[in-house]
Design an enzyme around this catalytic site. Structure first.
Site, PDB file in Angstrom:
ATOM      1  CB  SER A 117      -3.492  -1.642   2.175  1.00 30.96           C
ATOM      2  OG  SER A 117      -2.646  -2.632   2.436  1.00 30.96           O
ATOM      3  CE  LYS A 154      -0.647  -2.932  -0.623  1.00 33.13           C
ATOM      4  NZ  LYS A 154       0.112  -2.854   0.765  1.00 33.13           N
TER       5      LYS A 154
END
Length: 200
Positions: A117, A154
């Site tokens: 990701s 993230k």
């Protein structure tokens, strides 16, 4: 001499008593003292707190790795998801040397990435160096814990209504959490990513 055994002998504490106080078996503690076993990072923290010493001091002795000039060796913990969050496993799987002069003071650890990701910058198998801190600025890349167990790397975007965990890979959807969800799940920050150690 092993730092745990050295500290225990200095204080005149029996191995069985220390094992009970830090909530591990005497056999496990014996293994830590002989170097047969490596404890998880939370156990090392409990031992450091018990003897009122720094984690760096304790790990330096336990692992036989101490500061080398301006460098210090930090533990790389078990894999952390950079895709769908998975349970964070706090086990020492490797060690990395970091420059204190370049990164600055604070408590640091490494985390190994799992998932795509954060590609193309951060890939599966890479190690990120993380400065342990409970909050980060909007725009920072951070390690967040969701539900208290699930760790993910993230980019953080803050708003008055909540926080969004944003992947670099457009194939993955951002994850938004309201202020209520941040409290109830909870969503907490483990630290800020300060360096990437990409695999070859």
């Amino acid at each position: 001499m092993n730092k745990i055994r050295e500290l225990r002998n200095q204080k005149g504490i029996k191995q069985a008593d220390l094992a009970k106080d830090i909530n591990v078996s005497q056999a496990a503690l014996s293994g830590y003292e002989t170097g047969k076993y490596e404890a998880d990072i939370n156990t090392y923290r409990r031992i450091a707190d018990y003897f009122d010493v720094t984690l760096d001091y304790l790990l330096g002795g336990v692992s036989g790795r101490k500061k080398h000039g301006e460098y210090i060796r930090i533990p790389v913990l078990g894999r952390v998801a950079a895709g769908i969050p998975i349970d964070a496993i706090e086990e020492v799987i490797d060690w990395e040397d970091i420059s204190v002069d370049e990164i600055g003071n604070g408590e640091y650890f490494g985390l190994q990435i799992k998932g795509q990701s954060m590609e193309p910058k951060i890939s599966d198998g890479d190690v990120v160096i993380v400065r342990r801190q409970p909050d980060v600025d909007s725009g920072d890349i951070a390690v967040a814990l969701v539900n208290g167990n699930d760790a993910t790397v993230k980019r953080i975007k803050k708003s008055p209504q909540g926080v969004t965990l944003i992947p670099s890979n457009p194939a993955y959807e951002p994850m938004y959490y309201s202020n209520e969800e941040i409290e109830s799940l909870p969503v907490t920050i483990l630290g800020r990513v300060v360096e990437l150690r990409a695999k070859l």
